[in-house]
Enzyme design. Structure first.
Site, PDB file in Angstrom:
ATOM      1  N   LYS A  44      -3.350   8.531   4.032  1.00 31.49           N
ATOM      2  CA  LYS A  44      -3.232   9.251   2.759  1.00 31.49           C
ATOM      3  C   LYS A  44      -4.300  10.356   2.650  1.00 31.49           C
ATOM      4  CE  LYS A  44       0.167   7.638   0.110  1.00 31.49           C
ATOM      5  NZ  LYS A  44       1.096   8.489  -0.634  1.00 31.49           N
TER       6      LYS A  44
ATOM      7  N   THR B 290      -4.053   8.852  -3.729  1.00 29.16           N
ATOM      8  CA  THR B 290      -4.346   7.492  -4.183  1.00 29.16           C
ATOM      9  C   THR B 290      -5.835   7.211  -4.314  1.00 29.16           C
ATOM     10  OG1 THR B 290      -4.374   5.199  -3.370  1.00 29.16           O
ATOM     11  CG2 THR B 290      -3.966   6.889  -1.739  1.00 29.16           C
TER      12      THR B 290
HETATM   13  N1  GDD Z   1      -1.183  -7.879  -2.605  1.00 32.25           N
HETATM   14  C1  GDD Z   1      -2.104  -8.835  -2.861  1.00 32.25           C
HETATM   15  N2  GDD Z   1      -1.749 -10.166  -2.741  1.00 32.25           N
HETATM   16  N3  GDD Z   1      -3.340  -8.468  -3.257  1.00 32.25           N
HETATM   17  C2  GDD Z   1      -4.226  -9.450  -3.544  1.00 32.25           C
HETATM   18  C3  GDD Z   1      -3.916 -10.812  -3.441  1.00 32.25           C
HETATM   19  C4  GDD Z   1      -2.605 -11.185  -3.015  1.00 32.25           C
HETATM   20  O1  GDD Z   1      -2.261 -12.363  -2.903  1.00 32.25           O
HETATM   21  N4  GDD Z   1      -4.997 -11.527  -3.806  1.00 32.25           N
HETATM   22  C5  GDD Z   1      -5.958 -10.663  -4.133  1.00 32.25           C
HETATM   23  N5  GDD Z   1      -5.504  -9.389  -3.968  1.00 32.25           N
HETATM   24  C6  GDD Z   1      -6.283  -8.163  -4.184  1.00 32.25           C
HETATM   25  C7  GDD Z   1      -6.260  -7.206  -2.997  1.00 32.25           C
HETATM   26  O2  GDD Z   1      -7.217  -7.601  -2.011  1.00 32.25           O
HETATM   27  C8  GDD Z   1      -6.651  -5.893  -3.684  1.00 32.25           C
HETATM   28  O3  GDD Z   1      -8.052  -5.807  -3.751  1.00 32.25           O
HETATM   29  C9  GDD Z   1      -6.074  -6.054  -5.112  1.00 32.25           C
HETATM   30  O4  GDD Z   1      -5.695  -7.425  -5.245  1.00 32.25           O
HETATM   31  C10 GDD Z   1      -4.863  -5.177  -5.384  1.00 32.25           C
HETATM   32  O5  GDD Z   1      -3.941  -5.329  -4.334  1.00 32.25           O
HETATM   33  P1  GDD Z   1      -2.468  -4.682  -4.383  1.00 32.25           P
HETATM   34  O6  GDD Z   1      -1.780  -5.070  -5.638  1.00 32.25           O
HETATM   35  O7  GDD Z   1      -1.801  -5.035  -3.101  1.00 32.25           O
HETATM   36  O8  GDD Z   1      -2.714  -3.111  -4.529  1.00 32.25           O
HETATM   37  P2  GDD Z   1      -3.748  -2.130  -3.785  1.00 32.25           P
HETATM   38  O9  GDD Z   1      -4.853  -1.828  -4.758  1.00 32.25           O
HETATM   39  O10 GDD Z   1      -4.136  -2.618  -2.449  1.00 32.25           O
HETATM   40  O11 GDD Z   1      -2.860  -0.819  -3.557  1.00 32.25           O
HETATM   41  C11 GDD Z   1      -1.956  -0.338  -4.570  1.00 32.25           C
HETATM   42  O12 GDD Z   1      -2.589   0.645  -5.382  1.00 32.25           O
HETATM   43  C12 GDD Z   1      -3.004   1.823  -4.695  1.00 32.25           C
HETATM   44  C13 GDD Z   1      -3.690   2.761  -5.690  1.00 32.25           C
HETATM   45  O13 GDD Z   1      -2.806   3.258  -6.624  1.00 32.25           O
HETATM   46  C14 GDD Z   1      -0.752   0.250  -3.825  1.00 32.25           C
HETATM   47  O14 GDD Z   1       0.251   0.586  -4.764  1.00 32.25           O
HETATM   48  C15 GDD Z   1      -1.137   1.491  -3.052  1.00 32.25           C
HETATM   49  O15 GDD Z   1       0.029   2.073  -2.475  1.00 32.25           O
HETATM   50  C16 GDD Z   1      -1.808   2.491  -4.018  1.00 32.25           C
HETATM   51  O16 GDD Z   1      -2.218   3.629  -3.311  1.00 32.25           O
END
Ligand code: GDD
Length: 327
Positions: free
Chosen positions: A128, A96
């Site tokens: 990871k 990731t």
């Molecule tokens: N979930 C979430 N909820 N994220 C938020 C929010 C909210 O209300 N508001 C802002 N964010 C911001 C988080 O702080 C982060 O910086 C970004 O949105 C993306 O969050 P996520 O969609 O939860 O994904 P992630 O980037 O943390 O992780 C995902 O992608 C990775 C890379 O492919 C996951 O799928 C991981 O498992 C994966 O490894």
């Protein structure tokens, strides 16, 4: 987990003759169980997508996250080796972009390729990181065909509802249909490289068909903020918004609507910030450089940022319309 609704259309019961798709009960925290399944199936290819995959949740369940994401990967590798399947079974390990940590002061300026330094910023990322290195180690130590796909964020209408993209597209659909008042989000300035899961899953398969086992960055190369995602999601339904205020007091309001079907009141507040959605250590910017995958494997993403959002919003509008028609 018995929530099989996404695969019901391809699932064939083991009762039928020569089924092509069979489900087994599996648990990455249970070595015996993993070993038994691999022994029964003797697979040509294993795709290890199993994980506690929510970065924020990993701060609440760090030990479980390590058990599944780190040791779970080891259990698969070791089972294949123990069963003497090293020459038969290829393994894809879902690594990731979270390995990089994405801090703004980082010398990569948020843009990463296969040679960039790792600096994970969550129990999820740290677990990871073990998965990445143990995969590489089994490749080097035992000459196994095992590969890491370092995937940046990949989304679709099937995305879990607590990840930010799907949370936004669901909320936008609900707000436009008058079912919900507004959305609460955390860090609007976090920048991610969002691609479509279909493009990325095709690449996972290509990785295992390539001539040599290797590690690959899969990304679009385009970085957008959570704020950009929200604006574009509302735009799909002709709803224009503007942001006012800053920090925890920032809000977004409707400025005008161009589609008759989704006429919201001008000035309606559609976004507030909730500090609960911030992470103890933030990952500011993650943008990938997929040059190696493009040059060596001929992989190109078919979806753009805009076409991904459009598909997700339209799918969620349909979902809520169908639901309310049904009740
Ligand atoms: N979930 C979430 N909820 N994220 C938020 C929010 C909210 O209300 N508001 C802002 N964010 C911001 C988080 O702080 C982060 O910086 C970004 O949105 C993306 O969050 P996520 O969609 O939860 O994904 P992630 O980037 O943390 O992780 C995902 O992608 C990775 C890379 O492919 C996951 O799928 C991981 O498992 C994966 O490894």
């Amino acid at each position: 987990s018995l929530n099989t609704q996404r695969i019901d259309h391809i699932y064939e019961s083991p009762q039928i003759k020569n089924p092509k798709f069979i489900l087994h009960y599996g648990d990455l925290t249970d070595s015996m169980n993993i070993t038994k399944i691999i022994q029964q199936c003797k697979p040509d290819e294993i795709y290890n997508l199993g994980a506690m995959s929510h970065v924020k949740v990993s701060f609440d369940t760090p030990e479980y996250t390590a058990q599944v994401n780190a040791l779970g990967t080891l259990r698969i590798l070791e089972a294949v080796k123990l069963l003497g399947l090293e020459k038969k079974t290829k393994i894809y390990q879902a690594s990731t972009s979270e390995l990089y940590g994405g801090m703004s002061e980082n010398k990569n300026k948020g843009c990463y390729n296969e040679s960039s330094e790792f600096y994970p910023r969550s129990p999820y990322g740290v677990a990871k990181l073990y998965g990445f290195w143990i995969t590489k180690n089994y490749r080097e130590a035992y000459n196994m065909f095992v590969c890491n796909g370092i995937l940046f964020n990949h989304e679709s209408s099937r995305r879990g509802e607590t990840f930010v993209t799907r949370k936004i597209t669901r909320a936008v659909a609900q707000i436009a249909l008058g079912i919900k008042d507004k959305i609460y989000l955390g860090n609007l300035d976090a920048k991610r490289d969002w691609g479509h899961a279909k493009d990325y899953v095709r690449m996972m398969w290509m990785i295992l068909q390539s001539e040599h086992a290797d590690d690959w960055v899969i990304a679009t190369g385009v970085g957008k903020t959570v704020r950009d995602f929200l604006v574009n999601a509302f735009l799909v339904l002709g709803i224009h918004i503007k942001f006012e205020g800053s920090g925890l007091d920032e809000k977004a309001y409707v400025t005008h609507c161009t589609k008759d079907e989704y006429k919201l009141e001008i000035g309606k507040e559609v976004l507030s910030i909730d500090p609960n959605y911030f992470r103890p250590s933030e990952v500011d910017t993650l943008i990938g450089d997929p040059t190696k995958a493009k040059e060596k494997l001929g992989w190109f993403p078919k979806y753009s940022f805009e076409s991904l959002i459009k598909e997700m919003v339209i799918s969620d509008v349909k979902l809520f319309k169908d639901h309310y028609r049904a009740v």
